[in-house]
Design a protein around this motif. Structure first.
Motif, PDB file in Angstrom:
ATOM      1  N   ALA A 273       0.834  -1.204   0.000  1.00  0.00           N
ATOM      2  CA  ALA A 273       0.000   0.000   0.000  1.00  0.00           C
ATOM      3  C   ALA A 273       0.867   1.252   0.000  1.00  0.00           C
ATOM      4  O   ALA A 273       0.606   2.215  -0.731  1.00  0.00           O
ATOM      5  CB  ALA A 273      -0.926  -0.008   1.208  1.00  0.00           C
ATOM      6  N   LEU A 274       1.918   1.259   0.810  1.00  0.00           N
ATOM      7  CA  LEU A 274       2.812   2.410   0.866  1.00  0.00           C
ATOM      8  C   LEU A 274       3.547   2.603  -0.452  1.00  0.00           C
ATOM      9  O   LEU A 274       3.719   3.738  -0.926  1.00  0.00           O
ATOM     10  CB  LEU A 274       3.818   2.235   2.010  1.00  0.00           C
ATOM     11  N   THR A 275       3.966   1.501  -1.064  1.00  0.00           N
ATOM     12  CA  THR A 275       4.639   1.583  -2.366  1.00  0.00           C
ATOM     13  C   THR A 275       3.706   2.136  -3.425  1.00  0.00           C
ATOM     14  O   THR A 275       4.098   2.978  -4.252  1.00  0.00           O
ATOM     15  CB  THR A 275       5.151   0.195  -2.792  1.00  0.00           C
ATOM     16  N   ALA A 276       2.467   1.675  -3.423  1.00  0.00           N
ATOM     17  CA  ALA A 276       1.479   2.157  -4.397  1.00  0.00           C
ATOM     18  C   ALA A 276       1.255   3.652  -4.251  1.00  0.00           C
ATOM     19  O   ALA A 276       1.149   4.380  -5.249  1.00  0.00           O
ATOM     20  CB  ALA A 276       0.161   1.399  -4.228  1.00  0.00           C
ATOM     21  N   ILE A 277       1.192   4.142  -3.014  1.00  0.00           N
ATOM     22  CA  ILE A 277       1.009   5.578  -2.771  1.00  0.00           C
ATOM     23  C   ILE A 277       2.208   6.359  -3.287  1.00  0.00           C
ATOM     24  O   ILE A 277       2.063   7.410  -3.911  1.00  0.00           O
ATOM     25  CB  ILE A 277       0.768   5.833  -1.276  1.00  0.00           C
ATOM     26  N   ASN A 278       3.410   5.836  -3.041  1.00  0.00           N
ATOM     27  CA  ASN A 278       4.628   6.513  -3.502  1.00  0.00           C
ATOM     28  C   ASN A 278       4.676   6.631  -5.021  1.00  0.00           C
ATOM     29  O   ASN A 278       5.164   7.625  -5.562  1.00  0.00           O
ATOM     30  CB  ASN A 278       5.865   5.748  -3.026  1.00  0.00           C
TER      31      ASN A 278
END
Length: 424
Positions: A273-278
């Protein structure tokens, strides 16, 4: 609207066939030139003709590899009990070659509003990541959560089905709710996820496997894998425990919500999820219940910070109608202010809001439950501009059987246009 309408003649798999034909022609020219000049032009035989032969062979290899890859992509997603036809193959190839290059969209929320939007977005891009709340504790999801100790699957099921490429019968099966017995009110799709969770003993893997089975466009991720509970503190000081209890108890007490919070407070999100946001080009909050679907995601550790730091455009889509016991009397500005109170300033760049009138007959039905249209005024727009938030207003209503929903294709088109304007 079907994406097949976007296809142009000469695209699809035909381009790889065309490349192969060009390769054969170039190879033929090179070989024939070698034979013609075998005894007359040593320089041409040693330099020019071999180059033509090599180019021709490379073009043929590229053509074969790309063409075979495209066919394998089709077979990978539709290898079980699905009859392929030309239109379906073309649609899948279009999605793989065109939509995979479209903007990366992260959608955060839960409930019916989120799944409706996802159905629209998947016609514009396959690069979709839905981050979905798992704080709900009512209905069939609540029963499974209590009985099996698993995360509530309801909102995740709806989002998976919204992004799935599956037959209508399969979708009806997964949406089916039992009408009698101990399973009354329970969704077959929820039971399917529960079974997958039991097989793999891992909720994250269960969701991924279900997504693979249904050939999901993009990804659906829970906001956290921890067993979180949602609390609401009212302005009269009362604290309500449990997502499903918040509207009901608030209606009885007649007090506005001051803030919501989750326990454990330090719940961690998935790294995916954090990677997708980045990596996102656009991050969308909502539509969905303000305090019980959208904001809970922002309370998970690092989610708000990552959104704030992201270079993506940030969009908020408020509901069309207020929600009794949760947002009574709220306008668009109050929705935005509630999100900012629970996150950070500058976490929203655009608000997409409806200005289409709703038929009185439909409004009367909603009024019985105390729901009213969420209004945007010029004064609110000026206040949002002071916060560096731009407003996009349009007719965004889709009414079916007196249920008010967002016009998903229209909203999706607006989102993609905002991303494209930023790119240019």
């Amino acid at each position: 609207m079907s994406i097949l309408k976007w296809l142009k003649p000469g695209l699809k798999i035909k381009r790889w066939v065309l490349l192969g034909i060009i390769g054969i022609l170039v190879l033929g020219v090179g070989l024939s030139s070698v034979l013609n000049n075998l005894f007359s032009d040593i320089r041409r035989i040693l330099v020019i003709d071999p180059i033509l032969v090599v180019i021709g062979i490379l073009l043929i290899i590229i053509s074969l590899r790309r063409g075979i890859t495209s066919v394998l992509i089709v077979m990978r997603y539709y290898k079980k009990n699905v009859q392929l036809d030309r239109d379906l193959v073309n649609e899948l190839l279009y999605k793989d070659r065109i939509l995979t290059k479209r903007p990366k969209i992260v959608v955060i929320g839960g409930g019916t509003g989120l799944s409706v939007l996802l159905r629209g977005l998947k016609e514009y891009t396959t690069n979709i990541t839905a981050i979905v709340t798992v704080a709900d504790d009512g209905g069939g999801s609540g029963i499974l959560r209590e009985d099996l100790g698993m995360l509530p699957p309801g909102d995740i099921r709806s989002c998976i089905l919204a992004l799935a490429n599956t037959e209508p019968t399969m979708e009806k099966l997964l949406q089916y709710r039992f009408k009698e017995g101990k399973l009354k009110g329970q969704s077959f799709g929820n039971l399917f996820i529960a079974a997958m969770d039991g097989i793999y003993d891992n909720f994250e893997i269960a969701i991924k496997e279900m997504s693979n089975v249904l050939a999901v466009t993009g990804r659906v991720l829970p906001m956290t894998l921890e067993d979180v509970e949602l609390y609401a503190k009212l302005k009269n000081g009362t604290v309500i425990k449990g997502e499903s209890n918040i509207p009901e108890e608030n209606i009885k007490l007649g007090s506005e919500i001051d803030k919501v919070f989750i326990k454990p407070r330090n719940s961690r999100p998935l790294n995916e999820a954090l990677t997708a946001i980045n990596e996102a080009d656009c991050i969308v909050l909502g539509p969905g219940s303000l305090y019980t679907s959208v904001i809970p995601n922002l309370l998970v550790r690092d989610i708000t910070y990552k959104i704030w730091r992201s270079k993506a455009i940030k969009v908020y889509i408020p509901n069309v109608m207020t929600q009794p016991g949760e947002t009574d009397g709220y306008d668009v500005l109050q929705h935005v202010e509630a999100i900012l109170r629970h996150s950070k300033r500058n976490i929203i760049d655009y608000v997409i809001t409806n200005i289409e009138p709703i038929p009185k007959s439909t409004l009367n039905i909603y009024a019985k439950d105390g729901a009213k249209p969420i209004i945007m005024t010029e004064e609110q727009e000026k206040e949002l501009m002071k916060k560096d938030i731009k407003v996009v207003k349009d007719k965004l209503i889709d009414i079916k059987k007196n249920y008010i929903r967002h016009d998903a294709p229209k909203v999706s088109e607006i989102i993609i246009d905002l991303v494209n304007k930023k790119r240019w």
